[in-house]
Design a protein around this motif. Sequence first.
Motif, PDB file in Angstrom:
ATOM      1  N   ARG A  43      28.823 -48.989 -56.158  1.00 42.82           N
ATOM      2  CA  ARG A  43      30.120 -49.693 -56.148  1.00 42.82           C
ATOM      3  C   ARG A  43      30.728 -49.713 -57.541  1.00 42.82           C
ATOM      4  O   ARG A  43      31.931 -49.536 -57.702  1.00 42.82           O
ATOM      5  CB  ARG A  43      29.946 -51.122 -55.640  1.00 42.82           C
ATOM      6  CG  ARG A  43      29.759 -51.214 -54.144  1.00 42.82           C
ATOM      7  CD  ARG A  43      29.485 -52.624 -53.729  1.00 42.82           C
ATOM      8  NE  ARG A  43      30.649 -53.463 -54.008  1.00 42.82           N
ATOM      9  CZ  ARG A  43      31.040 -54.465 -53.265  1.00 42.82           C
ATOM     10  NH1 ARG A  43      30.358 -54.779 -52.195  1.00 42.82           N
ATOM     11  NH2 ARG A  43      32.092 -55.174 -53.581  1.00 42.82           N
ATOM     12  N   GLU A  44      29.889 -49.931 -58.563  1.00 47.78           N
ATOM     13  CA  GLU A  44      30.391 -49.986 -59.941  1.00 47.78           C
ATOM     14  C   GLU A  44      30.913 -48.623 -60.375  1.00 47.78           C
ATOM     15  O   GLU A  44      31.951 -48.531 -61.027  1.00 47.78           O
ATOM     16  CB  GLU A  44      29.293 -50.477 -60.893  1.00 47.78           C
ATOM     17  CG  GLU A  44      28.901 -51.928 -60.688  1.00 47.78           C
ATOM     18  CD  GLU A  44      28.099 -52.190 -59.398  1.00 47.78           C
ATOM     19  OE1 GLU A  44      27.360 -51.285 -58.931  1.00 47.78           O
ATOM     20  OE2 GLU A  44      28.251 -53.286 -58.838  1.00 47.78           O
ATOM     21  N   ARG A  47      34.183 -48.078 -58.656  1.00 45.15           N
ATOM     22  CA  ARG A  47      35.228 -48.891 -59.296  1.00 45.15           C
ATOM     23  C   ARG A  47      35.728 -48.194 -60.565  1.00 45.15           C
ATOM     24  O   ARG A  47      36.933 -48.095 -60.800  1.00 45.15           O
ATOM     25  CB  ARG A  47      34.694 -50.292 -59.603  1.00 45.15           C
ATOM     26  CG  ARG A  47      35.766 -51.276 -59.987  1.00 45.15           C
ATOM     27  CD  ARG A  47      35.209 -52.674 -60.180  1.00 45.15           C
ATOM     28  NE  ARG A  47      34.995 -53.346 -58.903  1.00 45.15           N
ATOM     29  CZ  ARG A  47      33.803 -53.717 -58.423  1.00 45.15           C
ATOM     30  NH1 ARG A  47      32.709 -53.498 -59.113  1.00 45.15           N
ATOM     31  NH2 ARG A  47      33.705 -54.318 -57.269  1.00 45.15           N
ATOM     32  N   SER A  78      39.960 -55.584 -47.553  1.00 46.10           N
ATOM     33  CA  SER A  78      40.277 -55.841 -48.960  1.00 46.10           C
ATOM     34  C   SER A  78      39.742 -54.687 -49.795  1.00 46.10           C
ATOM     35  O   SER A  78      38.938 -53.870 -49.319  1.00 46.10           O
ATOM     36  CB  SER A  78      39.628 -57.149 -49.415  1.00 46.10           C
ATOM     37  OG  SER A  78      38.211 -56.989 -49.475  1.00 46.10           O
ATOM     38  N   ASP A  79      40.151 -54.628 -51.071  1.00 47.26           N
ATOM     39  CA  ASP A  79      39.619 -53.598 -51.960  1.00 47.26           C
ATOM     40  C   ASP A  79      38.097 -53.665 -52.029  1.00 47.26           C
ATOM     41  O   ASP A  79      37.425 -52.638 -52.007  1.00 47.26           O
ATOM     42  CB  ASP A  79      40.204 -53.745 -53.376  1.00 47.26           C
ATOM     43  CG  ASP A  79      41.648 -53.264 -53.460  1.00 47.26           C
ATOM     44  OD1 ASP A  79      42.170 -52.710 -52.465  1.00 47.26           O
ATOM     45  OD2 ASP A  79      42.257 -53.446 -54.529  1.00 47.26           O
ATOM     46  N   GLU A  80      37.546 -54.875 -52.112  1.00 47.85           N
ATOM     47  CA  GLU A  80      36.084 -55.024 -52.191  1.00 47.85           C
ATOM     48  C   GLU A  80      35.412 -54.550 -50.905  1.00 47.85           C
ATOM     49  O   GLU A  80      34.344 -53.931 -50.956  1.00 47.85           O
ATOM     50  CB  GLU A  80      35.697 -56.483 -52.495  1.00 47.85           C
ATOM     51  CG  GLU A  80      35.996 -56.903 -53.915  1.00 47.85           C
ATOM     52  CD  GLU A  80      35.296 -56.033 -54.971  1.00 47.85           C
ATOM     53  OE1 GLU A  80      34.079 -55.778 -54.838  1.00 47.85           O
ATOM     54  OE2 GLU A  80      35.969 -55.596 -55.917  1.00 47.85           O
ATOM     55  N   GLU A  81      36.026 -54.823 -49.765  1.00 52.00           N
ATOM     56  CA  GLU A  81      35.461 -54.354 -48.489  1.00 52.00           C
ATOM     57  C   GLU A  81      35.518 -52.825 -48.397  1.00 52.00           C
ATOM     58  O   GLU A  81      34.581 -52.191 -47.914  1.00 52.00           O
ATOM     59  CB  GLU A  81      36.194 -54.994 -47.316  1.00 52.00           C
ATOM     60  CG  GLU A  81      35.882 -56.476 -47.174  1.00 52.00           C
ATOM     61  CD  GLU A  81      36.808 -57.189 -46.198  1.00 52.00           C
ATOM     62  OE1 GLU A  81      36.325 -58.123 -45.524  1.00 52.00           O
ATOM     63  OE2 GLU A  81      38.009 -56.840 -46.104  1.00 52.00           O
ATOM     64  N   LEU A  83      35.468 -50.823 -51.011  1.00 48.49           N
ATOM     65  CA  LEU A  83      34.430 -50.354 -51.941  1.00 48.49           C
ATOM     66  C   LEU A  83      33.062 -50.355 -51.269  1.00 48.49           C
ATOM     67  O   LEU A  83      32.287 -49.403 -51.405  1.00 48.49           O
ATOM     68  CB  LEU A  83      34.379 -51.247 -53.186  1.00 48.49           C
ATOM     69  CG  LEU A  83      35.246 -50.852 -54.363  1.00 48.49           C
ATOM     70  CD1 LEU A  83      35.146 -51.904 -55.459  1.00 48.49           C
ATOM     71  CD2 LEU A  83      34.875 -49.492 -54.911  1.00 48.49           C
ATOM     72  N   GLU A  84      32.775 -51.409 -50.554  1.00 52.22           N
ATOM     73  CA  GLU A  84      31.508 -51.507 -49.831  1.00 52.22           C
ATOM     74  C   GLU A  84      31.403 -50.398 -48.781  1.00 52.22           C
ATOM     75  O   GLU A  84      30.355 -49.758 -48.636  1.00 52.22           O
ATOM     76  CB  GLU A  84      31.377 -52.881 -49.169  1.00 52.22           C
ATOM     77  CG  GLU A  84      30.061 -53.106 -48.437  1.00 52.22           C
ATOM     78  CD  GLU A  84      28.838 -53.012 -49.343  1.00 52.22           C
ATOM     79  OE1 GLU A  84      27.789 -52.559 -48.847  1.00 52.22           O
ATOM     80  OE2 GLU A  84      28.920 -53.373 -50.532  1.00 52.22           O
TER      81      GLU A  84
END
Length: 117
Positions: A43-44, A47, A78-81, A83-84
């Motif tokens: 994920r990092e 990003r 969402s962006d985080e979802e 990314l996951e």
Amino acid sequence: MNDTPLRIYHNKRCSKSRAACQLIAERGIDAEIVDYLATPPSREELRALLDKLGLKPEEIVRRGEAVFKEHYAGRTLSDEEWLEALATHPILIERPIAVRGERAVLGRPPEKVLELL
């Protein structure tokens, strides 16, 4: 010539990805080829790639893949979802992505990678 190494996130089964690698090789450029399906970015790392691309996670999602149609079609994430989702299912990551230093390009069309040379 730019001494910063070039890295290409590559899928050998993708014609656009193969074409981008060929363009680089024809110019005598040594690139680090990352088979991102065998060694998916975290994920990092995703990003950081997205920051260099100037894109949001949803903008690099391959919508034609079966896993997208099964799990994500019609959903708002969402962006985080996203990314996951990309970290969990790297097949969803659009390719190729070429990175050199603080810049990255999505190789669509493959000639876009030449912007980093």
